[in-house]
Enzyme design. Structure first.
Site, PDB file in Angstrom:
ATOM      1  N   ASP A  10     -67.014 -23.888 -79.010  1.00 24.24           N
ATOM      2  CA  ASP A  10     -67.245 -24.598 -80.273  1.00 24.24           C
ATOM      3  C   ASP A  10     -68.468 -25.503 -80.110  1.00 24.24           C
ATOM      4  OD1 ASP A  10     -66.516 -25.458 -82.980  1.00 24.24           O
ATOM      5  OD2 ASP A  10     -66.108 -27.383 -82.043  1.00 24.24           O
ATOM      6  N   SER A  11     -68.972 -25.976 -81.241  1.00 25.56           N
ATOM      7  CA  SER A  11     -70.108 -26.902 -81.203  1.00 25.56           C
ATOM      8  C   SER A  11     -69.710 -28.259 -80.628  1.00 25.56           C
ATOM      9  CB  SER A  11     -70.654 -27.082 -82.612  1.00 25.56           C
ATOM     10  OG  SER A  11     -69.618 -27.520 -83.473  1.00 25.56           O
ATOM     11  N   TYR A  42     -73.580 -28.204 -85.510  1.00 26.31           N
ATOM     12  CA  TYR A  42     -74.248 -26.929 -85.785  1.00 26.31           C
ATOM     13  C   TYR A  42     -74.385 -26.704 -87.300  1.00 26.31           C
ATOM     14  CZ  TYR A  42     -73.755 -25.016 -80.987  1.00 26.31           C
ATOM     15  OH  TYR A  42     -73.853 -24.746 -79.635  1.00 26.31           O
ATOM     16  N   GLY A  43     -73.443 -27.289 -88.046  1.00 30.27           N
ATOM     17  CA  GLY A  43     -73.324 -26.960 -89.472  1.00 30.27           C
ATOM     18  C   GLY A  43     -74.525 -27.302 -90.327  1.00 30.27           C
ATOM     19  N   CYS A  73     -65.919 -22.013 -83.564  1.00 30.44           N
ATOM     20  CA  CYS A  73     -66.824 -22.648 -84.526  1.00 30.44           C
ATOM     21  C   CYS A  73     -67.133 -21.676 -85.675  1.00 30.44           C
ATOM     22  CB  CYS A  73     -68.103 -23.026 -83.796  1.00 30.44           C
ATOM     23  SG  CYS A  73     -69.337 -23.782 -84.846  1.00 30.44           S
ATOM     24  N   GLU A 153     -64.051 -36.698 -87.612  1.00 29.79           N
ATOM     25  CA  GLU A 153     -64.443 -37.261 -86.311  1.00 29.79           C
ATOM     26  C   GLU A 153     -64.207 -38.767 -86.268  1.00 29.79           C
ATOM     27  OE1 GLU A 153     -67.775 -35.838 -84.232  1.00 29.79           O
ATOM     28  OE2 GLU A 153     -67.212 -33.767 -84.662  1.00 29.79           O
ATOM     29  N   CYS A 188     -63.793 -24.353 -91.617  1.00 27.37           N
ATOM     30  CA  CYS A 188     -64.448 -25.234 -90.642  1.00 27.37           C
ATOM     31  C   CYS A 188     -63.373 -25.776 -89.715  1.00 27.37           C
ATOM     32  CB  CYS A 188     -65.150 -26.384 -91.361  1.00 27.37           C
ATOM     33  SG  CYS A 188     -65.835 -27.625 -90.229  1.00 27.37           S
ATOM     34  N   HIS A 190     -62.935 -28.584 -88.480  1.00 36.24           N
ATOM     35  CA  HIS A 190     -62.494 -29.960 -88.714  1.00 36.24           C
ATOM     36  C   HIS A 190     -61.522 -30.112 -89.890  1.00 36.24           C
ATOM     37  CE1 HIS A 190     -65.833 -30.636 -86.078  1.00 36.24           C
ATOM     38  NE2 HIS A 190     -65.781 -31.958 -86.191  1.00 36.24           N
TER      39      HIS A 190
HETATM   40  N1  DGL Z   1     -67.438 -26.496 -85.570  1.00 30.85           N
HETATM   41  C1  DGL Z   1     -68.199 -26.504 -86.798  1.00 30.85           C
HETATM   42  C2  DGL Z   1     -67.654 -25.398 -87.728  1.00 30.85           C
HETATM   43  O1  DGL Z   1     -66.510 -24.988 -87.647  1.00 30.85           O
HETATM   44  C3  DGL Z   1     -68.161 -27.845 -87.505  1.00 30.85           C
HETATM   45  C4  DGL Z   1     -68.914 -28.934 -86.788  1.00 30.85           C
HETATM   46  C5  DGL Z   1     -70.397 -28.669 -86.702  1.00 30.85           C
HETATM   47  O2  DGL Z   1     -71.078 -28.676 -87.751  1.00 30.85           O
HETATM   48  O3  DGL Z   1     -70.871 -28.464 -85.602  1.00 30.85           O
HETATM   49  O4  DGL Z   1     -68.384 -24.912 -88.558  1.00 30.85           O
END
Ligand code: DGL
Length: 270
Positions: A10-11, A42-43, A73, A153, A188, A190
């Site tokens: 994951d990011s 990453y988003g 991710c 977060e 996502c 989160h």
């Molecule tokens: N893990 C990213 C996703 O599921 C969310 C957090 C990010 O933007 O890095 O898209």
């Protein structure tokens, strides 16, 4: 290979919601979780940057002799699976988009499906494509709900601020009128953290699809058909991150719903 670990990429810490589902589904497996916390989020990055980061992560994970890699991710799953497969030949790679799309198609009666995700996931239209491949009559309304990432977060997952943000994004998207969507995909890592605020904003009737659980069962199926399920033993998790062991442990403990000690987070360079 049955004793080999399952990689989860994951990011950052968000993918720990997917790891949680994986541990529940596969309690006898060993996991190596890699969060690219140095380059998170990453988003909001371009497709090219995310693909480059994901390729580097796949190369680093090649050293761990994985029996399977889960790309937790959504943003990386939406854009970078082919690049990652090139870097890890012979290792089955499961992303979160296809299982999420499958679950949404099964859940929706009307065929009108709403998808929320990061800017990158929505821009890449991967959920749309995956849903339309399964249900050509589907209608998809997609929206980037970027603030949810920061709220999760920060630990602001319920209460007036979370509810106001959920309403801000979702009330127009999920209109209760007759042809509004009947299913909402949390696209996502989160967003499951904000499940209660999201539920309050969209109402009781909306079917909500969390791709974590459906991905975990896709991983089980993948390992089962390859004869790679570990039959006995208890689960173990090794945490790798590219920056900030203390923050990873602190924020990650909430996402995983289990305490992670900073000393248990190994920092690596990609
Ligand atoms: N893990 C990213 C996703 O599921 C969310 C957090 C990010 O933007 O890095 O898209």
């Amino acid at each position: 290979m049955t004793e080999a670990p399952i990689g989860v990429f994951d990011s950052g810490v968000g993918g720990l919601t997917v790891l949680r589902a994986l541990v529940t589904e596969l309690p006898q497996e060993r996991f190596i979780y890699l969060g690219d916390t140095a380059r998170l989020p990453y988003g909001t990055k371009s497709r090219e940057s995310v693909s480059r980061y994901a390729a580097q992560a796949a190369e680093a994970l090649a050293d761990y002799r994985l029996k399977c890699l889960v790309v937790a991710c959504n943003t990386a799953s939406a854009s970078s699976l082919p690049t990652m497969r090139e870097r890890l030949p012979g290792v089955p790679i499961v992303g979160v988009i296809e299982p999420g799309a499958q679950a949404a198609c099964e859940a929706s009666l009307s065929g009108h499906i709403a998808v929320i995700g990061t800017e990158g996931t929505v821009r890449g239209r991967a959920y749309e494509e995956a849903i339309l491949r399964r249900r050509s009559d589907a209608r998809i309304s997609a929206l980037a709900t970027q603030l949810f990432v920061a709220l999760a977060e920060e630990g602001v997952c319920s209460g007036p601020i979370a509810l106001a943000v959920a309403r801000h994004y979702l009330q127009a998207l999920c209109t209760p009128e007759r042809d509004g969507p009947d299913t909402l995909v949390l696209g996502c890592t989160h967003f499951p953290m904000l499940a209660k605020a999201i539920r309050a904003a969209v109402g009781e009737k909306m079917r909500i699809v969390d791709s974590a659980a459906t991905t975990a069962s896709a991983v089980r199926q993948c390992l089962h058909s390859a004869g790679l399920l570990r039959r006995c033993g208890s689960h173990a998790v090794r945490f790798l991150a590219t920056d900030g062991a203390e923050r990873f442990a602190r924020v990650g403990s909430r996402f995983l719903e289990r305490t992670i000690a900073p000393r248990d987070v190994e920092l690596i360079d990609l």
